[in-house]
Design a protein around this motif. Structure first.
Motif, PDB file in Angstrom:
ATOM      1  N   PRO A 282       0.812  -1.228   0.000  1.00  0.00           N
ATOM      2  CA  PRO A 282       0.000   0.000   0.000  1.00  0.00           C
ATOM      3  C   PRO A 282       0.842   1.274   0.000  1.00  0.00           C
ATOM      4  N   SER A 283       1.965   1.285   0.741  1.00  0.00           N
ATOM      5  CA  SER A 283       2.791   2.498   0.801  1.00  0.00           C
ATOM      6  C   SER A 283       3.411   2.818  -0.555  1.00  0.00           C
ATOM      7  N   ARG A 284       3.849   1.793  -1.274  1.00  0.00           N
ATOM      8  CA  ARG A 284       4.432   2.011  -2.607  1.00  0.00           C
ATOM      9  C   ARG A 284       3.360   2.529  -3.568  1.00  0.00           C
ATOM     10  N   PRO A 293      -6.947   0.821  -0.783  1.00  0.00           N
ATOM     11  CA  PRO A 293      -7.838   0.512   0.334  1.00  0.00           C
ATOM     12  C   PRO A 293      -7.067  -0.167   1.464  1.00  0.00           C
ATOM     13  N   GLU A 294      -7.676  -0.249   2.613  1.00  0.00           N
ATOM     14  CA  GLU A 294      -7.063  -0.948   3.739  1.00  0.00           C
ATOM     15  C   GLU A 294      -6.916  -2.425   3.393  1.00  0.00           C
ATOM     16  N   LYS A 313      -3.048   0.548   6.240  1.00  0.00           N
ATOM     17  CA  LYS A 313      -3.684   1.621   5.486  1.00  0.00           C
ATOM     18  C   LYS A 313      -2.647   2.687   5.172  1.00  0.00           C
ATOM     19  N   SER A 314      -2.512   3.051   3.900  1.00  0.00           N
ATOM     20  CA  SER A 314      -1.566   4.088   3.463  1.00  0.00           C
ATOM     21  C   SER A 314      -2.321   5.205   2.760  1.00  0.00           C
ATOM     22  N   ARG A 332      -2.109  -1.939  12.170  1.00  0.00           N
ATOM     23  CA  ARG A 332      -2.553  -2.468  13.457  1.00  0.00           C
ATOM     24  C   ARG A 332      -2.336  -3.969  13.475  1.00  0.00           C
ATOM     25  N   ASP A 333      -1.696  -4.444  14.518  1.00  0.00           N
ATOM     26  CA  ASP A 333      -1.402  -5.871  14.649  1.00  0.00           C
ATOM     27  C   ASP A 333      -2.697  -6.623  14.936  1.00  0.00           C
ATOM     28  N   ILE A 334      -3.056  -7.540  14.043  1.00  0.00           N
ATOM     29  CA  ILE A 334      -4.288  -8.310  14.220  1.00  0.00           C
ATOM     30  C   ILE A 334      -3.981  -9.808  14.296  1.00  0.00           C
TER      31      ILE A 334
END
Length: 491
Positions: A282-284, A293-294, A313-314, A332-334
């Motif tokens: 997502p960051s790239r 999207p997340e 999420k970025s 967030r660690d899930i």
């Protein structure tokens, strides 16, 4: 060196200095005895000095160093004995001599000027200056500091540092020669003061930004989500939670690591377990201008052989031209949530699958199929026979091409309830067994050439064997094994 913002109302005032008073003061200055002009050589020296101070103000981040150098340069260029750089207090009532040239020991850094309304520097700050005094002894507009008189000064010149709304202080020069200063020299010193004022304002802005950044860092440091900020040139910010989730000791260590090295620490997968290329993160994508999207991503930290799952999420941050300058990523660690959800779903699926048959071998195969690849890379089920022997009745492998290797390995391993470890011991004692396999452990077991070949080919890392308990005790064992995926089984 932080400076408090001063309201215009805090600037020193003189009861005689109003709008009309300032005009009167200017008129007085204009009707002073004619002053000599600087020579061409002096003007060249002044311009060169201004260029030097301006360059130094851009490169030197320490205001005390800049103040000291500016005072020395003013003294040298104007050939004057005393130079004073004074800072106005936050309440606008006191001037403090922060730097200077030619003063006796104990004056610079110690001298405070109170009741500044009737002083030359106070008058200069109020009127805006420059203020030239050819003869201090005959000056009627304000009083002369006792310290100035003690040093034998006979003429003086002052300019304001900073704007009328936010004055910083004053820059003054004094000499023992009457009528010494020219208007060109006053303009030169005002230009120096303007450079100092700009440096002070920049320092104030830097301090405010640093303060805001530190406050923001303190806030995000206590958020239980990882936060990073990257630019096209690398990572600009990371909080401690982001560092922890990424396998670093703290944010400082993470920020000191080049971004490509950070990404190389992981093997990443999507929600379905499919490998994700770094270019698909997502960051790239956000850096390229997308609004991704997340996503749910799996991160296996290579150095720790640990797999974690995060909701990522970025978001791109753009400048006024629409170009992406920063990307803010939160994750967030899930991991615990994901395992809990999968465990619940596994129990539902397992119960449904085994309830659909009365054949225990069929039930065992269904259970093994459900366990792979969710819980392990491959799974075996061993059942206790009426005669006390143990039979391998089910096998499932994430890579079907490796199943023959597992079959061969199981055939070479005689599972017995008399064995000191493995499924046989688990059935005998009814307690689970978790083993992290190491090269030292394998070598210490004195494996045969065939067993060593199979262990190397299967890339075994860890196994967990648990008893299958019937109405009257253990009836078998289910064994989960981690191998080529690089995952490990834990408590």
């Amino acid at each position: 060196m932080a400076r408090a913002s001063r309201a215009a109302s805090k600037a020193p005032t003189n009861s005689s200095v109003s709008t009309n008073g300032r005009a009167k003061a200017a008129a007085i200055e204009a009707h002073d005895p004619p002053l000599a002009r600087s020579t061409p050589e002096q003007l060249v020296a002044q311009q060169a000095t201004l260029a030097h101070i301006g360059q130094q103000a851009l490169s030197e981040r320490s205001l005390p160093v800049l103040f000291a150098d500016a005072c020395v340069l003013v003294s040298n260029v104007l050939d004057t004995e005393l130079v004073a750089l004074l800072e106005l207090s936050a309440d606008g009532d006191t001037l403090h001599l922060v730097e200077g040239v030619g003063w006796k020991p104990g004056v610079v850094g110690e001298l405070n000027v109170y009741s500044i309304e009737n002083t030359q520097s106070g008058y200069t700050i109020a009127t805006g200056g420059p203020v030239i005094v050819p003869d201090l002894a005959g000056e009627k507009r304000f009083k002369v500091w006792p310290a100035v008189a003690e040093h034998g000064a006979k003429a003086g010149m002052s300019v304001r540092i900073g704007s009328a709304e936010k004055p910083f202080g004053a820059l003054s020069a004094y000499t023992k020669r009457l009528g010494r200063f020219t208007r060109d020299e006053a303009n030169f010193m005002q230009a120096v003061a303007n450079v100092i004022g700009a440096a002070v304002e920049r320092d104030q802005i830097d301090n405010q930004l640093r303060e805001s950044r530190d406050q923001l860092a303190a806030i995000v440091a206590n958020i239980d989500e990882g936060i990073t900020v990257i630019t096209p040139h690398g990572m600009l910010f990371a909080n401690d939670e982001a560092a922890r989730l990424s396998g670093f000791a703290d944010a400082a260590e993470m920020l000191a690591t080049p971004l490509p090295e950070i990404i190389d620490r992981f093997e990443m997968s999507d929600e379905d377990g499919k490998a994700v290329d770094p270019s698909e993160l997502p960051s790239r994508r956000a850096m390229l201008g997308e609004e991704p999207p997340e996503e749910i991503l799996g991160f296996r930290v290579k150095a720790r052989d640990e797999e974690r799952w995060s909701s990522v999420k970025s978001a791109p941050i753009r400048d006024t031209n629409g170009r992406v300058t920063h990307v803010i990523t939160t994750f967030r660690d899930i991991t615990d949530e994901r395992w809990a959800s999968q465990a619940r779903q596994f129990m539902v699926d397992a119960t449904t699958a085994m309830a659909g048959t009365l054949d225990i071998v069929e039930a065992a195969n269904r259970l093994a199929d459900l366990a792979v690849p969710l819980l392990a890379d491959y799974c075996t089920v061993d059942l206790l026979e009426p005669d006390g022997s143990v039979a391998s009745v089910a096998l499932a492998h994430a890579d079907p091409e490796r199943e023959p290797l597992v079959v061969e390995a199981r055939a070479a391993q005689h599972v017995s309830t008399e064995a000191p470890g493995g499924p046989g011991r688990v059935i005998r004692e009814g307690t689970p067994e978790l083993v992290q396999l190491t090269r030292e452990m394998i070598d210490a077991s004195n494996p045969t050439e065939q067993q060593l070949r199979l262990l190397n080919a299967l890339e075994l890392r860890s196994y967990l064997s648990v008893p299958l308990v019937g109405r009257h005790g253990p009836i078998g064992a289910l064994t989960l094994l981690m191998a080529q995926s690089g995952r490990d089984l834990g408590p």
